[in-house]
Structure formats: C-alpha cells, structure tokens
Design a protein around this motif. Structure first.
Motif, mmCIF file in Angstrom:
data_model
loop_
_atom_site.group_PDB
_atom_site.id
_atom_site.type_symbol
_atom_site.label_atom_id
_atom_site.label_comp_id
_atom_site.label_asym_id
_atom_site.label_seq_id
_atom_site.Cartn_x
_atom_site.Cartn_y
_atom_site.Cartn_z
ATOM 1 N N TRP A 112 0.835 -1.212 0.000
ATOM 2 C CA TRP A 112 0.000 0.000 0.000
ATOM 3 C C TRP A 112 0.867 1.258 0.000
ATOM 4 O O TRP A 112 0.646 2.188 -0.780
ATOM 5 C CB TRP A 112 -0.886 -0.041 1.253
ATOM 6 C CG TRP A 112 -1.972 0.970 1.325
ATOM 7 C CD1 TRP A 112 -3.065 1.070 0.521
ATOM 8 C CD2 TRP A 112 -2.094 2.010 2.298
ATOM 9 N NE1 TRP A 112 -3.867 2.121 0.937
ATOM 10 C CE2 TRP A 112 -3.296 2.700 2.027
ATOM 11 C CE3 TRP A 112 -1.314 2.423 3.386
ATOM 12 C CZ2 TRP A 112 -3.731 3.785 2.784
ATOM 13 C CZ3 TRP A 112 -1.750 3.495 4.146
ATOM 14 C CH2 TRP A 112 -2.941 4.167 3.839
ATOM 15 N N PHE B 177 1.705 -12.992 -3.706
ATOM 16 C CA PHE B 177 0.310 -13.422 -3.829
ATOM 17 C C PHE B 177 0.078 -14.677 -2.991
ATOM 18 O O PHE B 177 -0.895 -14.778 -2.230
ATOM 19 C CB PHE B 177 -0.023 -13.691 -5.299
ATOM 20 C CG PHE B 177 -1.451 -14.123 -5.539
ATOM 21 C CD1 PHE B 177 -2.432 -13.178 -5.823
ATOM 22 C CD2 PHE B 177 -1.815 -15.459 -5.452
ATOM 23 C CE1 PHE B 177 -3.750 -13.568 -6.023
ATOM 24 C CE2 PHE B 177 -3.133 -15.858 -5.658
ATOM 25 C CZ PHE B 177 -4.102 -14.904 -5.939
ATOM 26 N N HIS C 221 -3.332 -8.941 -0.361
ATOM 27 C CA HIS C 221 -4.583 -8.567 -1.026
ATOM 28 C C HIS C 221 -4.303 -8.353 -2.519
ATOM 29 O O HIS C 221 -3.408 -7.581 -2.871
ATOM 30 C CB HIS C 221 -5.139 -7.284 -0.418
ATOM 31 C CG HIS C 221 -6.561 -7.040 -0.792
ATOM 32 N ND1 HIS C 221 -6.938 -6.748 -2.080
ATOM 33 C CD2 HIS C 221 -7.696 -7.083 -0.061
ATOM 34 C CE1 HIS C 221 -8.257 -6.603 -2.116
ATOM 35 N NE2 HIS C 221 -8.746 -6.793 -0.901
ATOM 36 N N PRO C 222 -5.039 -9.038 -3.413
ATOM 37 C CA PRO C 222 -4.746 -8.922 -4.849
ATOM 38 C C PRO C 222 -4.773 -7.479 -5.355
ATOM 39 O O PRO C 222 -3.966 -7.099 -6.208
ATOM 40 C CB PRO C 222 -5.861 -9.756 -5.510
ATOM 41 C CG PRO C 222 -6.306 -10.716 -4.457
ATOM 42 C CD PRO C 222 -6.132 -9.998 -3.147
ATOM 43 N N PHE C 223 -5.680 -6.685 -4.849
ATOM 44 C CA PHE C 223 -5.777 -5.305 -5.322
ATOM 45 C C PHE C 223 -4.525 -4.501 -4.944
ATOM 46 O O PHE C 223 -4.030 -3.699 -5.735
ATOM 47 C CB PHE C 223 -7.035 -4.659 -4.715
ATOM 48 C CG PHE C 223 -7.698 -3.685 -5.615
ATOM 49 C CD1 PHE C 223 -8.607 -4.114 -6.575
ATOM 50 C CD2 PHE C 223 -7.419 -2.338 -5.516
ATOM 51 C CE1 PHE C 223 -9.213 -3.207 -7.423
ATOM 52 C CE2 PHE C 223 -8.032 -1.425 -6.368
ATOM 53 C CZ PHE C 223 -8.925 -1.869 -7.320
ATOM 54 N N LEU C 224 -4.005 -4.781 -3.743
ATOM 55 C CA LEU C 224 -2.785 -4.076 -3.313
ATOM 56 C C LEU C 224 -1.579 -4.567 -4.093
ATOM 57 O O LEU C 224 -0.689 -3.787 -4.447
ATOM 58 C CB LEU C 224 -2.569 -4.281 -1.815
ATOM 59 C CG LEU C 224 -3.633 -3.669 -0.909
ATOM 60 C CD1 LEU C 224 -3.376 -4.080 0.541
ATOM 61 C CD2 LEU C 224 -3.643 -2.152 -1.034
ATOM 62 N N TYR D 148 -1.608 -5.678 -7.103
ATOM 63 C CA TYR D 148 -1.708 -5.095 -8.443
ATOM 64 C C TYR D 148 -1.251 -3.623 -8.425
ATOM 65 O O TYR D 148 -0.518 -3.181 -9.306
ATOM 66 C CB TYR D 148 -3.160 -5.221 -8.910
ATOM 67 C CG TYR D 148 -3.410 -4.884 -10.365
ATOM 68 C CD1 TYR D 148 -2.530 -5.245 -11.367
ATOM 69 C CD2 TYR D 148 -4.575 -4.208 -10.731
ATOM 70 C CE1 TYR D 148 -2.790 -4.946 -12.690
ATOM 71 C CE2 TYR D 148 -4.846 -3.912 -12.053
ATOM 72 C CZ TYR D 148 -3.951 -4.281 -13.026
ATOM 73 O OH TYR D 148 -4.211 -3.986 -14.348
ATOM 74 N N ILE E 173 1.772 -2.074 -10.580
ATOM 75 C CA ILE E 173 1.617 -0.895 -11.440
ATOM 76 C C ILE E 173 2.656 0.163 -11.074
ATOM 77 O O ILE E 173 3.305 0.756 -11.940
ATOM 78 C CB ILE E 173 0.181 -0.328 -11.315
ATOM 79 C CG1 ILE E 173 -0.832 -1.310 -11.926
ATOM 80 C CG2 ILE E 173 0.077 1.046 -11.988
ATOM 81 C CD1 ILE E 173 -2.289 -0.960 -11.643
ATOM 82 N N TRP F 64 0.246 2.144 -15.377
ATOM 83 C CA TRP F 64 -0.556 1.053 -15.916
ATOM 84 C C TRP F 64 -0.444 0.999 -17.441
ATOM 85 O O TRP F 64 -0.334 2.032 -18.104
ATOM 86 C CB TRP F 64 -2.026 1.255 -15.531
ATOM 87 C CG TRP F 64 -2.909 0.142 -16.005
ATOM 88 C CD1 TRP F 64 -3.186 -1.018 -15.341
ATOM 89 C CD2 TRP F 64 -3.611 0.077 -17.257
ATOM 90 N NE1 TRP F 64 -4.013 -1.810 -16.113
ATOM 91 C CE2 TRP F 64 -4.282 -1.172 -17.282
ATOM 92 C CE3 TRP F 64 -3.724 0.922 -18.358
ATOM 93 C CZ2 TRP F 64 -5.078 -1.560 -18.369
ATOM 94 C CZ3 TRP F 64 -4.494 0.529 -19.431
ATOM 95 C CH2 TRP F 64 -5.174 -0.706 -19.430
ATOM 96 N N MET G 105 -0.565 -5.308 -17.523
ATOM 97 C CA MET G 105 -1.647 -6.170 -17.046
ATOM 98 C C MET G 105 -1.424 -7.618 -17.499
ATOM 99 O O MET G 105 -1.576 -8.556 -16.718
ATOM 100 C CB MET G 105 -2.984 -5.627 -17.559
ATOM 101 C CG MET G 105 -4.191 -6.408 -17.110
ATOM 102 S SD MET G 105 -5.739 -5.532 -17.466
ATOM 103 C CE MET G 105 -5.748 -5.560 -19.259
ATOM 104 N N TYR H 13 1.501 -9.142 -15.592
ATOM 105 C CA TYR H 13 1.110 -9.402 -14.211
ATOM 106 C C TYR H 13 0.322 -10.714 -14.111
ATOM 107 O O TYR H 13 0.613 -11.567 -13.267
ATOM 108 C CB TYR H 13 0.284 -8.223 -13.715
ATOM 109 C CG TYR H 13 -0.312 -8.382 -12.337
ATOM 110 C CD1 TYR H 13 0.438 -8.090 -11.196
ATOM 111 C CD2 TYR H 13 -1.631 -8.798 -12.167
ATOM 112 C CE1 TYR H 13 -0.118 -8.227 -9.927
ATOM 113 C CE2 TYR H 13 -2.184 -8.939 -10.909
ATOM 114 C CZ TYR H 13 -1.424 -8.653 -9.799
ATOM 115 O OH TYR H 13 -1.984 -8.785 -8.554
ATOM 116 N N VAL H 14 -0.661 -10.863 -14.985
ATOM 117 C CA VAL H 14 -1.480 -12.079 -14.957
ATOM 118 C C VAL H 14 -0.623 -13.310 -15.279
ATOM 119 O O VAL H 14 -0.804 -14.377 -14.689
ATOM 120 C CB VAL H 14 -2.680 -11.947 -15.923
ATOM 121 C CG1 VAL H 14 -3.394 -13.287 -16.086
ATOM 122 C CG2 VAL H 14 -3.658 -10.901 -15.398
#
Lengths: 292, 95
Positions: free
Chosen positions: B11, B53, B58-61, B63, B67, B73, B78, B81-82
């Motif tokens: 974060w 991971f 947390h996946p959103f954090l 990501y 970024i 971004w 993307m 990352y995936v």
C-alpha cells in the motif's frame, strides 16, 4: 418529508470514460458501446426524476481507508466531495470532480442510522475515488447537484453479509423519507458483477465475458428474487467467483432501498471490452409501488 | 499474523513517494523494523509478485504495487502481471 425519487445501480470501470472519449470520435471498442448506452438511458431517467440531491454509495478500493481503521459503512459529511486521486487521473485520464456535500442530509442519514440500528462511521475529510466520480459524471454531467457520499467496504475482508448491505440500503431510504425538508433524493450505488481485477483471473472477462456466476445472479435479479440474491451474497460465495466480485455487495444496498420493488431498467452488459456490469434503475413510480 | 505488515508495504509503495524511493534504493533497508516473516521479507525484496500473492497479500494491493513498480498502468503490464500469477488459486486474504 423527503422522498426517494430515483434509484440507480451502475459500474465504475475506469476504461468507460476512455471509451466515451473514443466513442465521440467513432473509435471506441464496440464492446463498450452497450455500457455507454445504458449510462445514457439512466442519465435521462435521473434527469426526469428531478432530484435535489444524490446519495452516492461506492467503494474506496483501499485508496485511503486501510486495514488500520476499516469501516464497513461510512457517511461522508465534509463540505465538498473532491476526487479522484492523482494516481487514478494519471492512469486513466479521469476528469476532476468537485461537488458540494449536502451536510444536512448527510448528518440526518447518519443520526437516523443510529436510531435504526445502523452504526455508520463518518468522515469530515476524504477523497472520492473513481467509483464515485465516474458514475456521477456519466449520470449527471452537469455537476449541478449536491451529493452525500456513502463509503462501503467492498473488498477488505471480513465484510458483512449481503443482507446487512440491504439493511443499510433500507435504512438510508428510511432516513431519506424522514428528511424534514421535502427533498427529492436520488440514490446511486456502484459495484461489480464478476470481477478479478488484481487476481489471476483478471483477463478471463476478455475471453469469457459472462461467467456462470453472472448468469445465475442475473437470473435472480431478473426474477426480482431478492431473498435469493442476498442468500448468495456472502464474501466467500462472491470471492469464489473472482477476487473483485464482492463488489456486487453494493447492489445489495440498492435491493434494500428498493423495498421489494422490481427495477424498471435492468440490463447486464457482458462483452470483452470490460468486466461484466449491471445497469439497474428504479423510477419513482416503481419505488412508490415497492412501499405499497 | 504479519499479513497486515505485508499489505501495508504494498500500500505504501503505491502511495508514498518517499517510501517508494527508499524501497527502490535498498528494499531490505527500507523494510528494516517491519514485522514481516522471513518469507514475506524475501518475497518483497525480490519483488516476487507470485510469492507475495501466495503469501496472502490482497490482490488489489499487489496489483497497485505492480503498477507502481512498472511506473504506470498499461495493457502490457496487465498481461505480464497475470502471466506471473498463472495457475494460482485465490486464497485467504484476511489480515
């Protein structure tokens, strides 16, 4: 007393404003056009409702509220609602948003919640992220109405079950209907259908835009089977359908506020241009019927 | 549980320019004093997004962290990352 005159549920995908700019030049991904058309339909419905103020419920996406102090439901009552965050503007070229907050209504919702058994947190200093600014800019591009932001935790577990979001939605409506100034109030919620932003399934919507979960949940929505919607809206059930799918909980707020009325507008947009998204709208007549 | 500390590093990296600069200069030093497990510390220092991971970030954090590491971004970001998370299942992320 105040009245809920329009209830709307929409997505807040940050690629949609980009698509809107490209659409103006005829260059948008065709898969984005149905979402843009739905926003336009609901923009007109909102205008026809002649609201005095918009109660806007969205998420913060861990932009400012973090695990050091995480409230499930929070009413914003600063003088103005400004956003989005600079990082969001940088990534997606989002438009700035700066709207007055209806402090009297915000405080009324907060205190009415306490009376009804909903212990909202509150904030006098916040930033509204893209989940607030994008729906408002699509639905009310004039930017001429005050707002009351309600921050709901949609992605930091543990979160309450869907039935609690519905109860909070019902409490917000009851607060609106005990507002002493006779205001015409619109309520907009924003969330997700299946969504995996940041997770291993993030690209799945590009090959399989409508998942089994989307189909099943959409059937319940079309049947207006709110009990079944809520029964299938716990964190574990939603998270299993994609790490961002708990964003669906925002729609549970709307089902609670609708009081059983079926939406007058309901369209699921599932294309490869963006994750599946739901557009729901209840007009004033439907909302009246839902209370009968 | 030190998952909170792990999430907080992700974060702060995405939101605090001073912390990001310190982490970029010397990640191990920037993490000194943080209550992280050995595995968490090693994964962060290595910028090993797959390991982070798997540790329950947390996946959103994660990501947001990816970024920020990439400087912004993009579609390529993307997809990359995936690819790093390929085959992984969602796990418990409660702090």
């Amino acid at each position: 007393m105040g009245k809920l005159v329009s209830l709307i549920g929409v997505p807040h995908d940050p690629t949609l404003p980009i698509a809107a700019r490209l659409a103006a030049e005829g260059k948008a991904n065709p898969g984005a056009l149905p979402a843009l058309a739905n926003f336009e339909t609901l923009r007109k419905r909102l205008a026809e409702a002649r609201p005095d103020v918009i109660v806007m419920a969205g998420s913060d996406h861990l932009n400012q509220w973090f695990f050091n102090n995480m409230a499930p439901f929070m009413v914003g009552k600063a003088a103005r609602m400004q956003g989005p965050f600079p990082s969001e503007t940088k990534s997606w070229g989002l438009e700035p948003c700066d709207l007055p907050v209806d402090g009297a209504l915000a405080r009324h919702i907060l205190k009415s919640g306490y009376e009804q058994g909903v212990d909202f947190a509150f904030s006098d200093e916040f930033t509204a992220d893209h989940s607030f600014t994008i729906p408002l800019q699509f639905l009310r591009p004039e930017g001429d109405l005050p707002v009351v932001p309600v921050f709901v935790n949609l992605l930091a577990p543990p979160v309450p079950p869907g039935r609690r979001y519905a109860a909070v939605g019902a409490a917000i409506r009851a607060a609106i209907e005990s507002e002493p100034g006779g205001k015409r109030v619109a309520m907009v919620v924003t969330g997700h259908m299946s969504n995996s932003v940041g997770g291993p399934g993030m690209l799945r919507s590009m090959s399989e835009p409508e998942s089994d979960w989307d189909r099943a949940m959409w059937r319940r929505i079309r049947a207006n089977d709110v009990a079944a919607v809520l029964e299938h809206s716990t964190w574990d059930q939603l998270y299993a359908a994609g790490n961002g799918t708990p964003g669906f909980l925002a729609y549970c707020l709307a089902f609670g506020a609708a009081g059983g009325a079926a939406p007058s507008h309901a369209e699921l947009v599932a294309t490869t241009a963006q994750p599946a998204c739901a557009f729901l709208g209840w007009d004033e007549a439907r909302l009246d019927g839902g209370r009968a | 549980m030190s998952r909170y500390a792990l999430d907080k590093v992700l974060w702060e990296y995405a939101r605090e320019p001073a912390f990001r600069a310190a982490f970029d200069a010397d990640a191990a030093a920037a993490l000194a004093g943080r209550e992280l497990s050995g595995a968490e510390r090693a994964a962060l220092v290595a910028r090993d997004q797959r390991a982070i991971f798997t540790l329950g970030a947390h996946p959103f954090l994660l990501y947001s962290f990816a970024i920020a590491l990439a400087g912004g971004w993009s579609f390529q970001l993307m997809h990359d990352y995936v690819a790093r998370l390929e085959g992984l299942e969602l796990g418990d992320i409660e702090t």
